[in-house]
Design a protein around this motif. Sequence first.
Motif, PDB file in Angstrom:
ATOM      1  N   MET A   1       0.829  -1.206   0.000  1.00 49.52           N
ATOM      2  CA  MET A   1       0.000   0.000   0.000  1.00 49.52           C
ATOM      3  C   MET A   1       0.865   1.258   0.000  1.00 49.52           C
ATOM      4  N   LEU A   2       1.951   1.250   0.768  1.00 50.20           N
ATOM      5  CA  LEU A   2       2.837   2.408   0.785  1.00 50.20           C
ATOM      6  C   LEU A   2       3.532   2.582  -0.552  1.00 50.20           C
ATOM      7  N   ALA A   3       3.873   1.482  -1.191  1.00 49.63           N
ATOM      8  CA  ALA A   3       4.509   1.565  -2.506  1.00 49.63           C
ATOM      9  C   ALA A   3       3.556   2.166  -3.532  1.00 49.63           C
ATOM     10  N   ALA A   4       2.269   1.967  -3.337  1.00 52.83           N
ATOM     11  CA  ALA A   4       1.273   2.508  -4.265  1.00 52.83           C
ATOM     12  C   ALA A   4       0.999   3.990  -4.022  1.00 52.83           C
ATOM     13  N   MET A   5       1.466   4.534  -2.928  1.00 50.53           N
ATOM     14  CA  MET A   5       1.166   5.914  -2.564  1.00 50.53           C
ATOM     15  C   MET A   5       1.515   6.939  -3.640  1.00 50.53           C
TER      16      MET A   5
ATOM     17  N   THR B   1      -2.666  12.583   2.987  1.00 51.81           N
ATOM     18  CA  THR B   1      -1.888  11.396   2.635  1.00 51.81           C
ATOM     19  C   THR B   1      -0.512  11.436   3.296  1.00 51.81           C
ATOM     20  N   VAL B   2       0.144  12.575   3.236  1.00 55.66           N
ATOM     21  CA  VAL B   2       1.459  12.720   3.867  1.00 55.66           C
ATOM     22  C   VAL B   2       1.340  12.503   5.370  1.00 55.66           C
ATOM     23  N   CYS B   3       0.312  13.068   5.976  1.00 61.70           N
ATOM     24  CA  CYS B   3       0.081  12.888   7.409  1.00 61.70           C
ATOM     25  C   CYS B   3      -0.076  11.408   7.746  1.00 61.70           C
ATOM     26  N   ALA B   4      -0.916  10.725   6.993  1.00 61.15           N
ATOM     27  CA  ALA B   4      -1.149   9.295   7.250  1.00 61.15           C
ATOM     28  C   ALA B   4       0.139   8.500   7.075  1.00 61.15           C
ATOM     29  N   ARG B   5       0.832   8.767   6.006  1.00 64.40           N
ATOM     30  CA  ARG B   5       2.044   8.003   5.680  1.00 64.40           C
ATOM     31  C   ARG B   5       3.168   8.259   6.679  1.00 64.40           C
TER      32      ARG B   5
ATOM     33  N   ILE C   1      -6.670   4.244   6.828  1.00 65.79           N
ATOM     34  CA  ILE C   1      -6.748   5.681   6.544  1.00 65.79           C
ATOM     35  C   ILE C   1      -6.457   5.953   5.073  1.00 65.79           C
ATOM     36  N   LEU C   2      -5.447   5.302   4.519  1.00 65.77           N
ATOM     37  CA  LEU C   2      -5.115   5.513   3.106  1.00 65.77           C
ATOM     38  C   LEU C   2      -6.247   5.050   2.195  1.00 65.77           C
ATOM     39  N   GLU C   3      -6.917   3.963   2.568  1.00 72.07           N
ATOM     40  CA  GLU C   3      -8.098   3.522   1.810  1.00 72.07           C
ATOM     41  C   GLU C   3      -9.192   4.577   1.879  1.00 72.07           C
ATOM     42  N   SER C   4      -9.382   5.142   3.056  1.00 70.13           N
ATOM     43  CA  SER C   4     -10.393   6.178   3.251  1.00 70.13           C
ATOM     44  C   SER C   4     -10.094   7.406   2.389  1.00 70.13           C
TER      45      SER C   4
END
Length: 102
Positions: free
Chosen positions: A14-18, A39-43, A54-57
């Motif tokens: 999932m992080l690679a897909a960011m 997105t940056v906050c979540a990551r 969170i990234l899915e959201s």
Amino acid sequence: MRSLIPGMVLGAVMLAAMPSLAQEKVGIAVCDEFLEKYTVCARDKMPAAQRGTILESIDQMRSSWKQILASSPESKGQMEGTCRQTTETMKTSLSAAYGCSF
């Protein structure tokens, strides 16, 4: 330990897909800016256990906003207002909880 590995692999995928998610734009500057900062906050700031959800959201929010604009282009002004309000609401809670800056 063995049961943690699939979850760790999924998280890494999932992080690679960011970068691809971050490049997908809604087409309204204030909305795109909010989604990028969220997105940056979540990551970077949220615990790994919450990150995937969170990234899915964020991705669902982006898709929903794009769908609204596609079905009703005249809603652009309303979407700008929605994104501004969302930014203000999330800024306060994410700053307090995770130290994220907007």
